[in-house]
Write a protein that holds these residues in place. Structure first.
Motif, PDB file in Angstrom:
ATOM      1  N   LYS A 186       0.828  -1.205   0.000  1.00 33.02           N
ATOM      2  CA  LYS A 186       0.000   0.000   0.000  1.00 33.02           C
ATOM      3  C   LYS A 186       0.865   1.258   0.000  1.00 33.02           C
ATOM      4  CE  LYS A 186      -4.124  -2.027   2.040  1.00 33.02           C
ATOM      5  NZ  LYS A 186      -4.922  -1.771   0.830  1.00 33.02           N
ATOM      6  N   LYS A 187       0.296   2.348  -0.527  1.00 28.78           N
ATOM      7  CA  LYS A 187       1.054   3.580  -0.731  1.00 28.78           C
ATOM      8  C   LYS A 187       0.441   4.731   0.071  1.00 28.78           C
ATOM      9  CE  LYS A 187       1.573   2.017  -5.515  1.00 28.78           C
ATOM     10  NZ  LYS A 187       0.590   0.901  -5.356  1.00 28.78           N
ATOM     11  N   VAL A 188       1.319   5.588   0.560  1.00 29.16           N
ATOM     12  CA  VAL A 188       0.889   6.825   1.213  1.00 29.16           C
ATOM     13  C   VAL A 188       0.929   7.935   0.170  1.00 29.16           C
ATOM     14  CG1 VAL A 188       1.350   8.497   3.037  1.00 29.16           C
ATOM     15  CG2 VAL A 188       1.797   6.056   3.430  1.00 29.16           C
ATOM     16  N   ILE A 189      -0.206   8.547  -0.099  1.00 28.97           N
ATOM     17  CA  ILE A 189      -0.323   9.591  -1.124  1.00 28.97           C
ATOM     18  C   ILE A 189      -0.434  10.937  -0.419  1.00 28.97           C
ATOM     19  CG2 ILE A 189      -1.660  10.415  -3.099  1.00 28.97           C
ATOM     20  CD1 ILE A 189      -2.813   7.448  -3.153  1.00 28.97           C
ATOM     21  N   VAL A 190       0.413  11.883  -0.806  1.00 26.32           N
ATOM     22  CA  VAL A 190       0.417  13.197  -0.156  1.00 26.32           C
ATOM     23  C   VAL A 190       0.199  14.266  -1.223  1.00 26.32           C
ATOM     24  CG1 VAL A 190       1.615  14.738   1.420  1.00 26.32           C
ATOM     25  CG2 VAL A 190       2.093  12.282   1.498  1.00 26.32           C
ATOM     26  N   TYR A 191      -0.899  15.003  -1.094  1.00 26.58           N
ATOM     27  CA  TYR A 191      -1.222  16.083  -2.036  1.00 26.58           C
ATOM     28  C   TYR A 191      -1.026  17.426  -1.354  1.00 26.58           C
ATOM     29  CZ  TYR A 191      -3.835  19.352  -4.911  1.00 26.58           C
ATOM     30  OH  TYR A 191      -4.176  20.442  -5.676  1.00 26.58           O
ATOM     31  N   GLY A 192      -0.321  18.347  -2.028  1.00 21.17           N
ATOM     32  CA  GLY A 192      -0.125  19.639  -1.400  1.00 21.17           C
ATOM     33  C   GLY A 192       0.616  20.645  -2.246  1.00 21.17           C
ATOM     34  N   THR A 193       1.454  21.433  -1.581  1.00 20.40           N
ATOM     35  CA  THR A 193       2.016  22.667  -2.102  1.00 20.40           C
ATOM     36  C   THR A 193       3.513  22.530  -2.341  1.00 20.40           C
ATOM     37  OG1 THR A 193       2.527  23.492   0.110  1.00 20.40           O
ATOM     38  CG2 THR A 193       0.294  23.892  -0.718  1.00 20.40           C
ATOM     39  N   SER A 194       4.194  23.687  -2.407  1.00 21.67           N
ATOM     40  CA  SER A 194       5.653  23.690  -2.538  1.00 21.67           C
ATOM     41  C   SER A 194       6.316  23.008  -1.346  1.00 21.67           C
ATOM     42  CB  SER A 194       6.169  25.123  -2.656  1.00 21.67           C
ATOM     43  OG  SER A 194       5.744  25.912  -1.556  1.00 21.67           O
ATOM     44  N   ILE A 195       5.731  23.150  -0.167  1.00 28.66           N
ATOM     45  CA  ILE A 195       6.313  22.507   1.011  1.00 28.66           C
ATOM     46  C   ILE A 195       6.220  20.992   0.878  1.00 28.66           C
ATOM     47  CG2 ILE A 195       6.052  22.206   3.505  1.00 28.66           C
ATOM     48  CD1 ILE A 195       5.216  25.143   3.643  1.00 28.66           C
ATOM     49  N   THR A 196       5.083  20.501   0.403  1.00 27.96           N
ATOM     50  CA  THR A 196       4.968  19.066   0.133  1.00 27.96           C
ATOM     51  C   THR A 196       5.987  18.634  -0.904  1.00 27.96           C
ATOM     52  OG1 THR A 196       2.600  19.200   0.591  1.00 27.96           O
ATOM     53  CG2 THR A 196       3.383  17.220  -0.537  1.00 27.96           C
ATOM     54  N   GLN A 197       6.174  19.437  -1.938  1.00 23.47           N
ATOM     55  CA  GLN A 197       7.135  19.093  -2.995  1.00 23.47           C
ATOM     56  C   GLN A 197       8.564  19.067  -2.475  1.00 23.47           C
ATOM     57  OE1 GLN A 197       6.535  21.102  -6.748  1.00 23.47           O
ATOM     58  NE2 GLN A 197       8.610  20.634  -7.442  1.00 23.47           N
ATOM     59  N   SER A 226       4.326  23.043  -6.493  1.00 19.69           N
ATOM     60  CA  SER A 226       4.760  24.324  -5.961  1.00 19.69           C
ATOM     61  C   SER A 226       3.891  25.487  -6.445  1.00 19.69           C
ATOM     62  CB  SER A 226       6.215  24.577  -6.365  1.00 19.69           C
ATOM     63  OG  SER A 226       6.682  25.773  -5.826  1.00 19.69           O
ATOM     64  N   GLY A 227       3.243  26.145  -5.507  1.00 23.00           N
ATOM     65  CA  GLY A 227       2.378  27.272  -5.833  1.00 23.00           C
ATOM     66  C   GLY A 227       1.083  26.892  -6.507  1.00 23.00           C
ATOM     67  N   ASN A 228       0.866  25.617  -6.736  1.00 24.08           N
ATOM     68  CA  ASN A 228      -0.273  25.173  -7.540  1.00 24.08           C
ATOM     69  C   ASN A 228      -1.043  24.014  -6.920  1.00 24.08           C
ATOM     70  OD1 ASN A 228      -0.287  26.622 -10.377  1.00 24.08           O
ATOM     71  ND2 ASN A 228       1.851  26.355  -9.763  1.00 24.08           N
ATOM     72  N   GLY A 229      -0.884  23.827  -5.610  1.00 25.87           N
ATOM     73  CA  GLY A 229      -1.736  22.869  -4.916  1.00 25.87           C
ATOM     74  C   GLY A 229      -3.033  23.543  -4.528  1.00 25.87           C
ATOM     75  N   LYS A 230      -3.927  23.681  -5.484  1.00 28.64           N
ATOM     76  CA  LYS A 230      -5.131  24.497  -5.294  1.00 28.64           C
ATOM     77  C   LYS A 230      -6.397  23.663  -5.038  1.00 28.64           C
ATOM     78  CE  LYS A 230      -3.243  28.310  -8.013  1.00 28.64           C
ATOM     79  NZ  LYS A 230      -3.084  29.205  -6.850  1.00 28.64           N
ATOM     80  N   GLY A 231      -6.243  22.351  -4.925  1.00 30.90           N
ATOM     81  CA  GLY A 231      -7.376  21.521  -4.554  1.00 30.90           C
ATOM     82  C   GLY A 231      -8.387  21.277  -5.653  1.00 30.90           C
ATOM     83  N   GLU A 232      -7.963  21.329  -6.914  1.00 26.67           N
ATOM     84  CA  GLU A 232      -8.911  21.052  -8.005  1.00 26.67           C
ATOM     85  C   GLU A 232      -9.415  19.614  -7.910  1.00 26.67           C
ATOM     86  OE1 GLU A 232      -5.517  23.347 -10.224  1.00 26.67           O
ATOM     87  OE2 GLU A 232      -5.704  22.041  -8.461  1.00 26.67           O
ATOM     88  N   SER A 233     -10.683  19.429  -8.206  1.00 31.23           N
ATOM     89  CA  SER A 233     -11.249  18.078  -8.154  1.00 31.23           C
ATOM     90  C   SER A 233     -10.572  17.146  -9.147  1.00 31.23           C
ATOM     91  CB  SER A 233     -12.760  18.128  -8.406  1.00 31.23           C
ATOM     92  OG  SER A 233     -13.051  18.718  -9.663  1.00 31.23           O
ATOM     93  N   GLU A 234     -10.031  17.700 -10.247  1.00 30.90           N
ATOM     94  CA  GLU A 234      -9.321  16.861 -11.223  1.00 30.90           C
ATOM     95  C   GLU A 234      -8.095  16.192 -10.595  1.00 30.90           C
ATOM     96  OE1 GLU A 234     -11.623  19.917 -13.476  1.00 30.90           O
ATOM     97  OE2 GLU A 234     -10.271  19.946 -11.741  1.00 30.90           O
ATOM     98  N   LEU A 235      -7.447  16.888  -9.674  1.00 27.86           N
ATOM     99  CA  LEU A 235      -6.289  16.290  -8.996  1.00 27.86           C
ATOM    100  C   LEU A 235      -6.728  15.202  -8.025  1.00 27.86           C
ATOM    101  CD1 LEU A 235      -3.320  17.058  -9.531  1.00 27.86           C
ATOM    102  CD2 LEU A 235      -4.957  18.741 -10.350  1.00 27.86           C
ATOM    103  N   ALA A 236      -7.945  15.323  -7.478  1.00 21.74           N
ATOM    104  CA  ALA A 236      -8.490  14.241  -6.658  1.00 21.74           C
ATOM    105  C   ALA A 236      -8.799  13.026  -7.513  1.00 21.74           C
ATOM    106  CB  ALA A 236      -9.741  14.718  -5.925  1.00 21.74           C
ATOM    107  N   VAL A 237      -9.284  13.259  -8.734  1.00 16.49           N
ATOM    108  CA  VAL A 237      -9.542  12.146  -9.660  1.00 16.49           C
ATOM    109  C   VAL A 237      -8.250  11.389  -9.936  1.00 16.49           C
ATOM    110  CG1 VAL A 237     -10.186  11.573 -12.038  1.00 16.49           C
ATOM    111  CG2 VAL A 237     -11.558  13.220 -10.735  1.00 16.49           C
ATOM    112  N   LEU A 238      -7.179  12.111 -10.205  1.00 13.92           N
ATOM    113  CA  LEU A 238      -5.903  11.462 -10.514  1.00 13.92           C
ATOM    114  C   LEU A 238      -5.332  10.761  -9.282  1.00 13.92           C
ATOM    115  CD1 LEU A 238      -4.330  14.215 -12.790  1.00 13.92           C
ATOM    116  CD2 LEU A 238      -5.312  12.026 -13.502  1.00 13.92           C
ATOM    117  N   ALA A 239      -5.441  11.382  -8.114  1.00 18.55           N
ATOM    118  CA  ALA A 239      -4.977  10.724  -6.893  1.00 18.55           C
ATOM    119  C   ALA A 239      -5.747   9.427  -6.654  1.00 18.55           C
ATOM    120  CB  ALA A 239      -5.138  11.660  -5.696  1.00 18.55           C
TER     121      ALA A 239
END
Length: 380
Positions: A186-197, A226-239
């Protein structure tokens, strides 16, 4: 680990083109291997086995994403190469998409590779690639020992640049074996910002997701943009397309665009992911404090408003029946003076990332263990 791993089929050297000859760099000759050949194992790229690219999203996503996110997906943050070898030395040859150029982050973090040895539970930093700032292609020794013994290696790939090609250089005649298996598939998936990157770690191994991957011995998928972790639903689809998730960590408040925008995007992001994974644990993190909060009250007020919103949202969703949601307050992780653990009052130093990992680790362990226990009970 044992000095004599069981015999397995040895990997054959990567076939170099005429411009990539074996050279003696002062530490001896090298044979160069592609990490995409067995028994090397590459992790951190959910679509690698299909597309064979060091990229964090599909080359052609089946949902629309912004050009900025598409470009940042080529950065190899979270990419790791694992193997065991008895080579006395290990080198890397890297071809980047571009050279370094950030004012607040060292080239070693932006474009470098670092190495750890030891194995699960006992990883030790063993070396960092050396190269000139701005170089697009470099070759560097990252480990050199006078003894030939079987060692486990973990190489972390650049945080803020793309990698077109990477090769591993070992002594001629050295053997290579597969690394130790992860504790789980199993994998840990982390979605976020420049700090996450990983901005602004001094080297790749010091980003908080890479620190946690060494401590938990699980594959981490870094989806920080970076600067673009804006929470778009499309990124949830890909995650949600990433198989076998252990949990999803959401850490994009810093790029949310303000409290009202966050109120719109966060519920949709969670709802979109839940359509595919109704029971996968989700950990929601409120952002770390910024150094300017002590003299800019509007920054503090905005963070506190979003923190209250996050807590209220998790409570409401839990009361509605979702029992796999956890809220984590990240505002205390950097201590009473958060600016001392950042480069610019926002982006953590290595110390800041270690403090973040220290804060998140027990929560991750508890959530993953609870989920595994629940899965075990459902099978019995």
């Amino acid at each position: 680990m044992q000095n004599n791993p069981p015999e397995t089929e040895k990997v054959s050297p990567y076939q170099l083109d005429q411009n990539m000859k074996i050279e003696n760099d002062g530490a001896g000759e090298r044979l160069w291997y592609s990490p995409q050949e067995e028994p090397f194992q590459v992790s951190g790229f959910a679509w690698l086995n299909v597309e064979h690219k060091y990229r964090r999203l599909p080359a052609v996503p089946d949902v629309p994403i912004r050009p900025e996110v598409d470009a940042l997906a080529n950065c190899t943050s979270g990419g790791q190469i694992r193997f065991r070898t008895n080579s006395r030395s290990v080198s890397v040859r890297v071809r980047l998409t571009a050279g370094s150029g950030m004012y607040h982050m060292p080239p070693t973090g932006e474009c470098g590779v670092d190495a750890y040895i030891g194995g699960p539970g006992q990883w030790l930093h063993a070396g960092t690639a050396r190269f000139q700032a701005g170089q697009v292609e470099y070759e560097s020794s990252i480990f050199d020992s006078g003894t030939s013994e079987a060692r486990s290696f973990l190489l972390n790939m650049p945080l803020y640049q793309g990698v077109e090609e990477i090769w591993i250089g070992l002594e001629p005649g050295a053997e290579v074996w597969a690394p130790e298996a992860y504790d789980s598939s199993k994998k840990v998936i982390v979605y976020g910002t420049s700090i996450t990157q990983g901005g602004c770690a001094s080297r790749p191994g010091m980003s908080y997701t890479n620190i946690l991957s060494r401590r938990l011995h699980l594959e981490f998928i870094n989806l920080g943009f970076s600067g673009n972790g804006k929470g778009e639903s499309e990124l949830a689809v890909l995650a949600a397309q990433i198989s076998e998730p252990a949990c999803l960590v959401i850490d994009y408040e810093g790029n949310s665009g303000g409290t009202e925008s966050y109120r719109q995007t966060l519920p949709r992001y969670i709802e979109t992911y839940r359509k595919v994974h109704p029971e996968v644990p989700i950990i929601l993190i409120s952002r770390i404090r910024h150094g300017a909060e002590s003299f800019k009250p509007e920054i503090l007020e905005g963070r506190l408003a979003r923190k209250k919103f996050q807590m209220d949202l998790i409570r409401e969703l839990t009361e509605a029946g979702d029992q796999n949601l956890t809220f984590v307050d990240g505002s205390d992780w950097l201590g009473d003076d958060p600016g001392e653990a950042t480069v610019d009052g926002v982006h953590p130093t290595d110390l800041g990332f270690k403090l973040m990992a220290d804060g998140l680790e027990p929560v991750l362990r508890q959530v993953i263990d609870d989920r595994a226990a629940a899965a075990g009970r459902s099978k019995s």
